[in-house]
Enzyme design. Sequence first.
Site, PDB file in Angstrom:
ATOM      1  N   ASP A 181       0.829  -1.217   0.000  1.00  9.13           N
ATOM      2  CA  ASP A 181       0.000   0.000   0.000  1.00  9.13           C
ATOM      3  C   ASP A 181       0.861   1.263   0.000  1.00  9.13           C
ATOM      4  OD1 ASP A 181       1.017  -0.337   2.480  1.00  9.13           O
ATOM      5  OD2 ASP A 181      -0.860  -0.067   3.571  1.00  9.13           O
TER       6      ASP A 181
ATOM      7  N   HIS B  55      24.387   3.687 -18.670  1.00 11.67           N
ATOM      8  CA  HIS B  55      23.337   4.027 -17.700  1.00 11.67           C
ATOM      9  C   HIS B  55      23.564   3.297 -16.376  1.00 11.67           C
ATOM     10  CE1 HIS B  55      20.478   5.426 -21.130  1.00 11.67           C
ATOM     11  NE2 HIS B  55      21.366   6.342 -20.792  1.00 11.67           N
TER      12      HIS B  55
ATOM     13  N   ASP C 207      26.511  11.809 -13.990  1.00  9.32           N
ATOM     14  CA  ASP C 207      25.491  12.300 -14.921  1.00  9.32           C
ATOM     15  C   ASP C 207      24.212  12.432 -14.115  1.00  9.32           C
ATOM     16  OD1 ASP C 207      23.717  12.859 -16.961  1.00  9.32           O
ATOM     17  OD2 ASP C 207      24.316  11.161 -18.228  1.00  9.32           O
TER      18      ASP C 207
ATOM     19  N   ASP D 141      20.156  18.546 -16.860  1.00  9.86           N
ATOM     20  CA  ASP D 141      20.913  17.378 -17.315  1.00  9.86           C
ATOM     21  C   ASP D 141      22.345  17.809 -17.584  1.00  9.86           C
ATOM     22  OD1 ASP D 141      21.669  14.896 -18.130  1.00  9.86           O
ATOM     23  OD2 ASP D 141      20.477  14.864 -19.969  1.00  9.86           O
TER      24      ASP D 141
ATOM     25  N   HIS E 223      20.180  15.171 -26.972  1.00 12.76           N
ATOM     26  CA  HIS E 223      18.741  14.925 -27.070  1.00 12.76           C
ATOM     27  C   HIS E 223      18.015  16.202 -26.689  1.00 12.76           C
ATOM     28  CE1 HIS E 223      18.892  14.637 -22.654  1.00 12.76           C
ATOM     29  NE2 HIS E 223      19.915  13.799 -22.793  1.00 12.76           N
TER      30      HIS E 223
ATOM     31  N   HIS F 238      14.574  13.366 -21.654  1.00 15.87           N
ATOM     32  CA  HIS F 238      14.594  13.098 -23.101  1.00 15.87           C
ATOM     33  C   HIS F 238      13.283  13.680 -23.613  1.00 15.87           C
ATOM     34  CE1 HIS F 238      17.450   9.443 -22.383  1.00 15.87           C
ATOM     35  NE2 HIS F 238      18.067  10.596 -22.293  1.00 15.87           N
TER      36      HIS F 238
ATOM     37  N   TYR G 157      34.503   5.840 -24.297  1.00 17.78           N
ATOM     38  CA  TYR G 157      34.426   4.759 -23.315  1.00 17.78           C
ATOM     39  C   TYR G 157      35.317   3.623 -23.794  1.00 17.78           C
ATOM     40  CZ  TYR G 157      30.320   7.661 -22.845  1.00 17.78           C
ATOM     41  OH  TYR G 157      29.492   8.753 -22.748  1.00 17.78           O
TER      42      TYR G 157
ATOM     43  N   ARG H 293      32.558  11.340 -20.162  1.00 18.34           N
ATOM     44  CA  ARG H 293      31.515  12.056 -20.889  1.00 18.34           C
ATOM     45  C   ARG H 293      31.474  13.469 -20.329  1.00 18.34           C
ATOM     46  NH1 ARG H 293      27.827   8.633 -20.508  1.00 18.34           N
ATOM     47  NH2 ARG H 293      26.524   9.263 -18.756  1.00 18.34           N
TER      48      ARG H 293
ATOM     49  N   GLU I 282      28.923  16.779 -20.557  1.00 16.32           N
ATOM     50  CA  GLU I 282      27.588  17.141 -21.050  1.00 16.32           C
ATOM     51  C   GLU I 282      27.142  18.492 -20.514  1.00 16.32           C
ATOM     52  OE1 GLU I 282      24.391  14.740 -19.422  1.00 16.32           O
ATOM     53  OE2 GLU I 282      23.064  15.282 -21.066  1.00 16.32           O
TER      54      GLU I 282
HETATM   55 CA    CA Z   1      22.607  13.133 -19.130  1.00 18.69          CA
END
Ligand code: CA
Length: 434
Positions: free
Chosen positions: A34, A237, A254, A265, A349, A356, A383, A401, A403
């Site tokens: 619940d 991810h 990230d 992001d 993106h 996204h 990578y 990465r 971003e």
């Molecule tokens: Ca990202």
Amino acid sequence: MQPFTLRRQKLLSALPDNSIALIASGHEQIRNRDTHYPFRPHSDFQYLTGFNEPDAVLALIKTNTMTCHLCLRPKDKEREIWDGLRLGIEAAPDALEMDSAHDINDLQSLLSEWLANKAYVFISFDESTTWIPRLLPIIQQLKRRVRQGISAPHQFSDLDKLLHEQRLIKDEAAQAGLRKAAKVTVSGHLAAMRTARSGIYEYELQASLEQTYKQLGSTHQAFSTIVAGGKNACILHYTENNQLLCNADLVLIDAGAEIDGYAGDCTNTFPISGRFSNEQGIIYDLVLAAQQAALATIKPGVNYDVPHKAAVKVIAQGLWSLGLINATSLDEIINNELYKPFYMHQTGHWLGCDVHDVGEYKINGSWRPLVEGMALTVEPGIYIAPDMQQVDVKWRGIGIRIEDSVLVTETGYECLTIGLPRTRDEIESWMQNR
Ligand code: CA
């Protein structure tokens, strides 16, 4: 006037005459037994109402007039003691600038009334398994009343087509929301950088970052935070976030805060020790150069794939020069996608209410041109998998990465995620002086 009202008016203007559009906020979802997941309304609903309660439906009706109607949960003393306050039907029209508000429990009879004499029904086709079984019997009943002079809708249309094109171009309120989300996101990244040291776990950096989000008013993460130390960064991810960090590692974070229904992001990769190794530094510089090359292309009129191509070219050239890719020419690397084992995702993106975000990337088969008011991420990476036998062992397990989130402006772009140390020197001196 609220931005949500302006957005509803804009959408109504785009609908054909004699149509109705229905947008639901969604229901609470059970996590276990619940206990519920935290509720977050559907982005389309939030974008058009700014209203955050579950079990609500917005109806936009266009005949010779354009009107907005909201069905929502009624006030309920008992339930409000347990679950929290509700806006209620009486307060809703003024608070949310609606023409009328109704009890959600009366939705079925309201739909019979609203669908009569309309030609078109707009719903999200993603929600059609919910809507169609509910609407078809009503439409069939209306058809039986033809001798009373009542007509029934004869066409379902996908609302996403219109609404998501509208969401793709960020209005002033959306731009302000994205700026705020980006600012909080960057603050979270800086908090994680401040916390980082050898011997602690990835989730401790996650805790620093998410604590800052909460302190700055973010109600949710825009998506699951990725804190990937060392070779974990080669899993795109990675969200387990449960490994120990050590001095020799880089850590890739990230993450994004969600504020007022807008997503941040941003990805940041930095050395736990505060100093890049030679190989880490070389790959970092290459990714940053690729990101700068991609960013430099962004302005209205440039096709969506141009930043990606610019990043790919820099990465391909760099990996070839370092001897990590064997080829006879740069063209061979690009045309045969020999860079893909190192760089397997796109360079960005759309960004908005959803991380996204909605909106087509291609129109009639071609990448669409960028337009002022679009928001997107620019996030190249390299990578080098820990088991990549064809490269020297010293390169293996490096994942980087970088971003940023940007807004397309009249002449170029505005970087939303400003304030992070980005060059190798900036990061090293920031870590030294923290
Ligand atoms: Ca990202």
